[in-house]
Design an enzyme around this catalytic site. Structure first.
Site, PDB file in Angstrom:
ATOM      1  N   TYR A  11     -55.601 -26.685 -27.018  1.00 43.06           N
ATOM      2  CA  TYR A  11     -54.765 -27.943 -27.175  1.00 43.06           C
ATOM      3  C   TYR A  11     -55.860 -29.263 -26.877  1.00 43.06           C
ATOM      4  CZ  TYR A  11     -51.887 -31.604 -25.204  1.00 43.06           C
ATOM      5  OH  TYR A  11     -51.121 -33.009 -24.784  1.00 43.06           O
ATOM      6  N   LEU A  33     -59.713 -17.107 -28.716  1.00 41.70           N
ATOM      7  CA  LEU A  33     -58.357 -17.518 -29.435  1.00 41.70           C
ATOM      8  C   LEU A  33     -57.249 -16.628 -28.359  1.00 41.70           C
ATOM      9  CD1 LEU A  33     -59.152 -16.944 -33.226  1.00 41.70           C
ATOM     10  CD2 LEU A  33     -59.142 -19.105 -31.661  1.00 41.70           C
ATOM     11  N   SER A  34     -57.547 -16.531 -27.274  1.00 39.96           N
ATOM     12  CA  SER A  34     -56.631 -16.121 -26.269  1.00 39.96           C
ATOM     13  C   SER A  34     -55.314 -16.868 -26.113  1.00 39.96           C
ATOM     14  CB  SER A  34     -57.290 -15.766 -24.890  1.00 39.96           C
ATOM     15  OG  SER A  34     -57.620 -17.118 -24.354  1.00 39.96           O
ATOM     16  N   ALA A  75     -61.141 -22.424 -20.501  1.00 33.46           N
ATOM     17  CA  ALA A  75     -60.937 -22.106 -19.200  1.00 33.46           C
ATOM     18  C   ALA A  75     -59.622 -21.536 -19.175  1.00 33.46           C
ATOM     19  CB  ALA A  75     -61.466 -23.250 -18.399  1.00 33.46           C
ATOM     20  N   SER A 117     -61.104 -31.333 -13.382  1.00 28.08           N
ATOM     21  CA  SER A 117     -59.248 -31.522 -13.483  1.00 28.08           C
ATOM     22  C   SER A 117     -59.147 -32.187 -11.956  1.00 28.08           C
ATOM     23  CB  SER A 117     -58.605 -30.084 -13.267  1.00 28.08           C
ATOM     24  OG  SER A 117     -57.331 -30.471 -12.712  1.00 28.08           O
ATOM     25  N   TYR A 141     -57.434 -21.883  -9.051  1.00 26.94           N
ATOM     26  CA  TYR A 141     -57.852 -22.861 -10.324  1.00 26.94           C
ATOM     27  C   TYR A 141     -58.418 -23.973  -9.876  1.00 26.94           C
ATOM     28  CZ  TYR A 141     -57.249 -26.158 -14.034  1.00 26.94           C
ATOM     29  OH  TYR A 141     -57.653 -27.218 -14.831  1.00 26.94           O
ATOM     30  N   LYS A 145     -62.824 -25.087 -10.595  1.00 28.88           N
ATOM     31  CA  LYS A 145     -63.127 -26.460 -11.289  1.00 28.88           C
ATOM     32  C   LYS A 145     -64.152 -27.034 -10.260  1.00 28.88           C
ATOM     33  CE  LYS A 145     -61.222 -26.007 -15.017  1.00 28.88           C
ATOM     34  NZ  LYS A 145     -62.150 -26.160 -16.468  1.00 28.88           N
ATOM     35  N   ASN A 170     -52.903 -35.881 -15.698  1.00 28.80           N
ATOM     36  CA  ASN A 170     -51.799 -35.061 -16.349  1.00 28.80           C
ATOM     37  C   ASN A 170     -51.904 -35.306 -17.783  1.00 28.80           C
ATOM     38  OD1 ASN A 170     -51.187 -35.246 -13.501  1.00 28.80           O
ATOM     39  ND2 ASN A 170     -49.755 -33.791 -14.178  1.00 28.80           N
ATOM     40  N   VAL A 203     -35.741 -31.311 -11.740  1.00 31.28           N
ATOM     41  CA  VAL A 203     -36.516 -32.365 -11.133  1.00 31.28           C
ATOM     42  C   VAL A 203     -36.830 -31.541  -9.669  1.00 31.28           C
ATOM     43  CG1 VAL A 203     -36.625 -34.535  -9.609  1.00 31.28           C
ATOM     44  CG2 VAL A 203     -35.127 -34.111 -11.934  1.00 31.28           C
ATOM     45  N   ARG A 217     -47.315 -39.003 -10.787  1.00 30.72           N
ATOM     46  CA  ARG A 217     -48.519 -38.547 -11.465  1.00 30.72           C
ATOM     47  C   ARG A 217     -49.094 -39.675 -12.392  1.00 30.72           C
ATOM     48  NH1 ARG A 217     -47.569 -35.669  -8.093  1.00 30.72           N
ATOM     49  NH2 ARG A 217     -47.343 -33.382  -8.123  1.00 30.72           N
ATOM     50  N   ARG A 280     -41.106 -27.734  -5.614  1.00 31.77           N
ATOM     51  CA  ARG A 280     -42.129 -26.890  -6.018  1.00 31.77           C
ATOM     52  C   ARG A 280     -43.012 -26.639  -4.937  1.00 31.77           C
ATOM     53  NH1 ARG A 280     -44.720 -27.169 -11.786  1.00 31.77           N
ATOM     54  NH2 ARG A 280     -45.913 -28.600 -10.621  1.00 31.77           N
TER      55      ARG A 280
HETATM   56  C1  WQD Z   1     -45.830 -32.856 -13.029  1.00 35.16           C
HETATM   57  C2  WQD Z   1     -44.545 -33.164 -11.982  1.00 35.16           C
HETATM   58  C3  WQD Z   1     -43.579 -31.448 -10.903  1.00 35.16           C
HETATM   59  C4  WQD Z   1     -41.681 -29.581 -14.449  1.00 35.16           C
HETATM   60  C5  WQD Z   1     -50.774 -29.391 -13.060  1.00 35.16           C
HETATM   61  C6  WQD Z   1     -51.872 -28.976 -12.350  1.00 35.16           C
HETATM   62  C7  WQD Z   1     -53.098 -29.922 -12.775  1.00 35.16           C
HETATM   63  C8  WQD Z   1     -53.196 -29.855 -14.187  1.00 35.16           C
HETATM   64  C9  WQD Z   1     -51.963 -30.203 -14.821  1.00 35.16           C
HETATM   65  C10 WQD Z   1     -54.553 -28.233 -15.561  1.00 35.16           C
HETATM   66  C11 WQD Z   1     -44.773 -32.452 -10.815  1.00 35.16           C
HETATM   67  C12 WQD Z   1     -42.842 -32.280 -11.736  1.00 35.16           C
HETATM   68  C13 WQD Z   1     -42.416 -30.194 -13.552  1.00 35.16           C
HETATM   69  C14 WQD Z   1     -40.220 -29.764 -14.158  1.00 35.16           C
HETATM   70  C15 WQD Z   1     -40.602 -31.163 -12.456  1.00 35.16           C
HETATM   71  N1  WQD Z   1     -53.597 -28.485 -14.670  1.00 35.16           N
HETATM   72  N2  WQD Z   1     -41.681 -31.120 -12.666  1.00 35.16           N
HETATM   73  N3  WQD Z   1     -39.779 -30.377 -13.291  1.00 35.16           N
HETATM   74  O1  WQD Z   1     -48.464 -29.965 -11.207  1.00 35.16           O
HETATM   75  O2  WQD Z   1     -49.002 -32.448 -11.512  1.00 35.16           O
HETATM   76  O3  WQD Z   1     -50.507 -30.775 -12.378  1.00 35.16           O
HETATM   77  O4  WQD Z   1     -50.969 -29.533 -14.475  1.00 35.16           O
HETATM   78  O5  WQD Z   1     -55.232 -28.013 -16.084  1.00 35.16           O
HETATM   79  O6  WQD Z   1     -54.424 -29.371 -12.094  1.00 35.16           O
HETATM   80  O7  WQD Z   1     -51.834 -28.897 -10.908  1.00 35.16           O
HETATM   81  O8  WQD Z   1     -48.324 -30.979 -13.513  1.00 35.16           O
HETATM   82  O9  WQD Z   1     -46.639 -31.054 -15.168  1.00 35.16           O
HETATM   83  O10 WQD Z   1     -46.664 -29.126 -13.725  1.00 35.16           O
HETATM   84  O11 WQD Z   1     -45.973 -31.272 -13.045  1.00 35.16           O
HETATM   85  O12 WQD Z   1     -39.965 -32.129 -11.894  1.00 35.16           O
HETATM   86  O13 WQD Z   1     -39.479 -29.056 -15.053  1.00 35.16           O
HETATM   87  O14 WQD Z   1     -43.426 -32.906 -12.755  1.00 35.16           O
HETATM   88  O15 WQD Z   1     -43.138 -31.201  -9.893  1.00 35.16           O
HETATM   89  O16 WQD Z   1     -44.219 -33.406  -9.769  1.00 35.16           O
HETATM   90  P1  WQD Z   1     -49.003 -31.079 -12.055  1.00 35.16           P
HETATM   91  P2  WQD Z   1     -46.816 -30.666 -13.837  1.00 35.16           P
END
Ligand code: WQD
Length: 324
Positions: A11, A33-34, A75, A117, A141, A145, A170, A203, A217, A280
């Site tokens: 992506y 291509l995994s 990665a 990251s 993870y 990094k 993000n 949420v 974020r 979470r």
């Molecule tokens: C964003 C926010 C969730 C889904 C992770 C990795 C980071 C990077 C990106 C890498 C958070 C909230 C999510 C949902 C929700 N990875 N959420 N409902 O956790 O900030 O970052 O992905 O390559 O290293 O840690 O990203 O998109 O999972 O979540 O409320 O259905 O959305 O709690 O606050 P995150 P995310």
């Protein structure tokens, strides 16, 4: 000059390849291509299907394509999976990188960029995370990094390579619908999946110490991320010896989960009212980049806002998941 892009069919990698080609750079892709897809690559970009752990293969690709710089994007990137399979994550992300670095050093490559990251920071308790904010990764993870950055820096210093590590915040959106995020591991695609299923988006906690109680974020358009790589390549091309950088890629603007749902509702025309579930595990309340250093060092600044990310992500989602 030719650049090897590992993970170039993924992506983010495919967006980087597209931006590199548009900027006039020669590119060759290595991807197992995994999770990548050859269809993401622009016409004429050679793809070598193989693993970053395969040092003889890397040596032959570097030699045959006369590679002068490497963008190492390949990665594993799922936080939860890394908790369950730490040995595999260290093998793929750390040993895979070590092999690529060794092959690059032996081939006399003098320019190297690593995808890193914001996960290296863990739970930063500052409003804006600078590159000086202490790194305390919270998952294998994130550890891989951070170790990767150390390895890149040490190798660059020992072997005369210019190096850049880019800490992505993000990432969301798509430059074209075909290049959209195929996964459902991040907020935006997870919300789209729920909406398509006729279910309320979840949420994960609304009792955080933030203005609306939901997590904040720094969302960044993948096309902006790709342009940051092109800016880093320009710097590595001009000044390989003097480049030894670790940089955040973010917008410097915090957006809450609730604000994301509001924009998703507006863009899709669907009811994106969230259903609050318990927090979470391991989610920090707020992670927002300072984007000062990258502006200073590379002259790069994000162009797209959250609405553009969501609109482009939605077009990509609809291409893969036609409306019921
Ligand atoms: C964003 C926010 C969730 C889904 C992770 C990795 C980071 C990077 C990106 C890498 C958070 C909230 C999510 C949902 C929700 N990875 N959420 N409902 O956790 O900030 O970052 O992905 O390559 O290293 O840690 O990203 O998109 O999972 O979540 O409320 O259905 O959305 O709690 O606050 P995150 P995310």
């Amino acid at each position: 000059m030719t650049w090897l892009v590992t993970g170039g069919a993924g992506y983010i990698g495919a967006h980087v390849v597209r931006a590199m080609v548009e900027a006039g750079h020669g590119v060759v892709v290595l991807d197992d291509l995994s999770t990548g897809d050859q269809a993401r690559l622009p016409q004429g970009v050679p793809l070598v299907q193989g693993s970053t752990l395969d040092q003889p293969l890397l040596a032959s690709v570097l030699r045959e394509h006369a590679v002068t710089g490497v963008l190492h994007i390949a990665a594993k990137k799922q936080v939860g999976e890394s908790v369950e399979k730490p040995l595999w994550y260290y093998r793929e992300n750390v040993e895979g990188l070590r092999v690529v670095l060794e092959a690059a050093a032996e081939a006399g490559v003098r320019r190297f960029l690593l995808s890193s990251s914001a996960a290296v920071y863990g739970m930063p308790d500052v409003d804006l995370v600078t590159e000086e904010t202490p790194c305390r990764p919270m998952s294998p993870y994130g550890e891989t990094k951070l170790v990767g950055e150390w390895l890149v820096r040490a190798t660059g210093r020992a072997h005369g390579m210019g190096t850049v590590s880019l800490r992505y915040f993000n990432v969301a959106g798509a430059a074209t619908p075909e290049l959209g995020d195929p996964g459902v591991f991040n907020l935006v695609p997870m919300v789209f999946e729920r909406l398509d299923a006729g279910e309320a988006p979840r949420v994960f906690g609304a009792d955080y110490p933030t203005p609306d109680g939901t997590c904040i974020r720094d969302y960044i358009h993948v096309a902006d991320v790709a342009e940051a790589h092109v800016a880093a390549v320009r710097r590595l091309t001009d000044d390989p010896d003097g480049t030894d950088l670790i940089l955040n890629i973010g917008r410097g603007e915090g957006v809450s989960v609730q604000q994301m749902l509001d924009v998703i509702g507006e863009v899709t025309g669907l009811d994106a009212t969230g259903e609050v579930t318990p927090r979470r595990a391991g989610d920090p309340a707020r992670v927002v980049a300072s984007a000062e250093l990258i502006a200073q060092e590379l002259g790069w600044k994000a162009r797209f806002d959250v609405r553009e990310m969501i609109a482009s992500a939605w077009a990509g989602w609809r291409l893969r998941h036609p409306a019921p």
